[in-house]
Design an enzyme around this catalytic site. Structure first.
Site, PDB file in Angstrom:
ATOM      1  CD  GLU A  93     -72.931 -67.807  26.403  1.00 18.11           C
ATOM      2  OE1 GLU A  93     -72.726 -68.155  27.405  1.00 18.11           O
ATOM      3  OE2 GLU A  93     -72.631 -66.711  27.138  1.00 18.11           O
TER       4      GLU A  93
ATOM      5  NE  ARG B 110    -107.351 -63.347  12.156  1.00 17.45           N
ATOM      6  CZ  ARG B 110    -107.676 -62.192  11.551  1.00 17.45           C
ATOM      7  NH1 ARG B 110    -107.974 -61.088  12.647  1.00 17.45           N
ATOM      8  NH2 ARG B 110    -107.709 -62.103  10.553  1.00 17.45           N
TER       9      ARG B 110
ATOM     10  CG  LEU C 268     -63.844 -66.409  24.718  1.00  9.32           C
ATOM     11  CD1 LEU C 268     -62.218 -66.622  24.841  1.00  9.32           C
ATOM     12  CD2 LEU C 268     -64.498 -67.962  25.423  1.00  9.32           C
ATOM     13  CB  THR C 269     -66.023 -63.371  20.241  1.00  2.00           C
ATOM     14  OG1 THR C 269     -66.651 -64.423  21.315  1.00  2.00           O
ATOM     15  CG2 THR C 269     -66.506 -63.253  19.118  1.00  2.00           C
TER      16      THR C 269
ATOM     17  CG  PHE D 119     -64.285 -73.344  27.469  1.00  2.00           C
ATOM     18  CD1 PHE D 119     -64.590 -71.917  26.563  1.00  2.00           C
ATOM     19  CD2 PHE D 119     -63.279 -74.518  26.822  1.00  2.00           C
ATOM     20  CE1 PHE D 119     -64.063 -71.890  24.958  1.00  2.00           C
ATOM     21  CE2 PHE D 119     -63.321 -74.625  25.995  1.00  2.00           C
ATOM     22  CZ  PHE D 119     -63.757 -73.752  24.511  1.00  2.00           C
TER      23      PHE D 119
ATOM     24  CG  PHE E  44     -64.681 -78.969  16.948  1.00  2.00           C
ATOM     25  CD1 PHE E  44     -65.125 -77.779  17.241  1.00  2.00           C
ATOM     26  CD2 PHE E  44     -63.874 -80.355  18.040  1.00  2.00           C
ATOM     27  CE1 PHE E  44     -66.189 -78.297  18.929  1.00  2.00           C
ATOM     28  CE2 PHE E  44     -65.175 -80.030  19.372  1.00  2.00           C
ATOM     29  CZ  PHE E  44     -65.810 -79.894  19.701  1.00  2.00           C
TER      30      PHE E  44
ATOM     31  NE  ARG F  50     -81.086 -65.085  28.946  1.00  2.00           N
ATOM     32  CZ  ARG F  50     -79.886 -65.674  27.669  1.00  2.00           C
ATOM     33  NH1 ARG F  50     -78.548 -65.409  28.238  1.00  2.00           N
ATOM     34  NH2 ARG F  50     -80.402 -65.759  26.434  1.00  2.00           N
TER      35      ARG F  50
ATOM     36  CB  THR G 168     -72.953 -72.347  16.582  1.00  5.11           C
ATOM     37  OG1 THR G 168     -72.688 -73.044  16.187  1.00  5.11           O
ATOM     38  CG2 THR G 168     -72.756 -71.023  16.275  1.00  5.11           C
TER      39      THR G 168
END
Ligand code: FAD
Length: 401
Positions: A375, A280, A138-139, A248, A395, A97, A377
């Site tokens: 993407e 089981r 980006l990172t 973004f 932030f 994915r 945290t």
């Protein structure tokens, strides 16, 4: 009128909410994921191998850039169609994915949304078929949750831009033909403004070393993008988009896919746990008859039902162009976290067998550690929501903003 029947596999008949057209795409994705990917998944994870022929296979089925218009090679389908594909791939391995997320949302989307007509014609059809593979940088090593502080630079020179810097944790970079790189541009007029650049594999000064020893998302190749005096021609720059709203907007699309993908992970872990406890026996009784086991299953389906309805509603709003970034943050945060918790509980319910890769739940559990981090945290999305709810950003510590 439909019969009133309890279906332990889809309690709220969630799949009935998906349009007929999108359900056909879902069925095709399920068939492919279960017959073509599932047999390769365990080995791919153990050997840290991404079989590049998967890109072509997915391209042939129309899974790459499914929401991109047909004139550029996409399928022109809905965002919900993109969601249902992600859900099916994630049932097998989030690594697959992730490949589709990056190719579709982080590479094809910005080229389509911000690129010139020439850039769209040149790259989108080949990305749609899987003939070329893209990545998104980006990172940086020292700038993750706060990408606005990036230091990768693009200096204007005659006929183009000279890029220097390095990007870290980049999905697909070791196998990519094309890197979408976000860098601070310096042209003497708008110095320090973030812009997007299309860096081709053959560019002199570009290298993409692989990150080794990942314990999560092992079949997904992750690497760096190292740029040493890379000369990028003017025609490979996105002309208009400036600032973080460019990167973004890509992340918003990819996060939307994660909302659906995490639902697939949770469903797969639940199905595996349910099958296991039904088969089981301990203390002479099936594990499924134990009260503590039943409440675990009840909690799982309750969470999964919430995840499914959230994914569907978000898809509906996105297809009507009404989804906000905060709605996406809420759903990404909730569904990634819930899938990780469900994978951990399923792992426990399988006892010792849950420790082996054969039963696959530990594979999902490890993958979800990445999904919960990349993407944005869990906590960063909490802060995005907190800002929207209160109008106050937190932030940075109070007094320093
Ligand atoms: C397998 C994998 C694939 C990836 N693929 C890509 C890709 O294709 N392209 C790309 O660009 N990036 C990619 N990433 C990077 C990913 O998006 C970042 O890892 C993520 O954004 C977190 O950044 P960081 O790792 O620098 O952690 P940091 O930002 O250093 O965060 C560390 C911890 O501090 C917390 N934290 C940070 N800031 C605050 C704050 N203000 N208040 C409270 N807590 C805070 C975080 O929540 C986290 O728990 C990938 C990562 C992984 C693991």
């Amino acid at each position: 009128m439909g019969a009133k029947k309890f279906n332990a596999k889809d309690i709220y008949h969630f799949e009935e909410l998906i349009s007929r057209e999108d359900r056909m795409i879902m069925d095709a994705a399920r068939e492919y994921a279960q017959t073509q990917l599932e047999p390769r998944a365990l080995e791919g994870n153990q050997d840290e191998q991404f079989d590049v022929s998967i890109a072509r296979e997915m391209g042939d089925l129309g899974f790459l850039g499914v929401f991109i218009p047909e004139e550029y090679g996409g399928a022109g389908s809905s965002y919900t169609a993109y969601g249902v594909i992600n859900r099916e791939l994630d049932r097998v391995d989030s690594a697959y994915r992730s490949f589709v997320s990056v190719q579709s949302s982080l590479v094809m989307h910005p080229i389509h949304a911000f690129g010139t007509e020439e850039q769209k014609q040149k790259y989108l059809p080949k990305l749609a078929t899987g003939e070329i593979i893209g990545c998104y940088g980006l990172t940086e090593p020292d700038h993750g949750s706060d990408p606005g502080s990036m230091i990768t630079s693009a200096k204007k020179v005659d006929g183009g831009w000279k890029l220097n810097g390095s990007k870290m944790w980049i999905t697909n970079s070791p196998i990519a033909d094309l890197c979408v790189v976000w860098a601070k541009a310096y042209d003497g007029k708008e110095d320090g403004v973030i812009r997007g650049f299309l860096v081709e594999r053959e560019t002199e000064g570009l290298s993409t070393p692989k990150v080794k020893n990942k314990m999560s998302m092992r079949a997904s190749p992750t690497g760096e993008i190292v740029l040493q005096d890379c000369l990028i021609p003017d025609e490979n720059v996105f002309p208009e988009i400036r600032g973080l709203k460019g990167p973004f907007s890509c992340l918003n699309n990819a996060r939307f896919g994660i909302v659906w993908g995490a639902t697939g992970v949770a469903e797969n872990c639940y199905h595996r746990a349910r099958d296991y406890v039904l088969g089981r026996t301990q203390f002479n009784y099936p594990l499924a008859s134990m009260q503590l086991v039943q409440t675990k299953l009840a909690n799982m389906v309750t969470d999964i039902t919430q995840m499914q309805l959230l994914a569907w509603r978000l898809g509906d709003l996105k297809d009507k162009d009404r989804a906000t970034p905060e709605m996406v943050s809420l759903a990404k945060r909730n569904n990634a976290d819930a899938a990780l918790s469900i994978a951990r509980v399923a792992r426990d319910m399988l006892g010792g067998n849950g420790i082996t890769g054969d039963f696959r739940v530990i594979h999902h559990m490890m993958n979800m550690e990445t999904v919960n981090t990349y993407e944005g945290t869990y906590d960063i999305h909490g802060l995005v929501l907190g800002r929207a709810i209160t109008g106050i950003q937190s932030f940075v510590p109070r007094g320093n903003d």
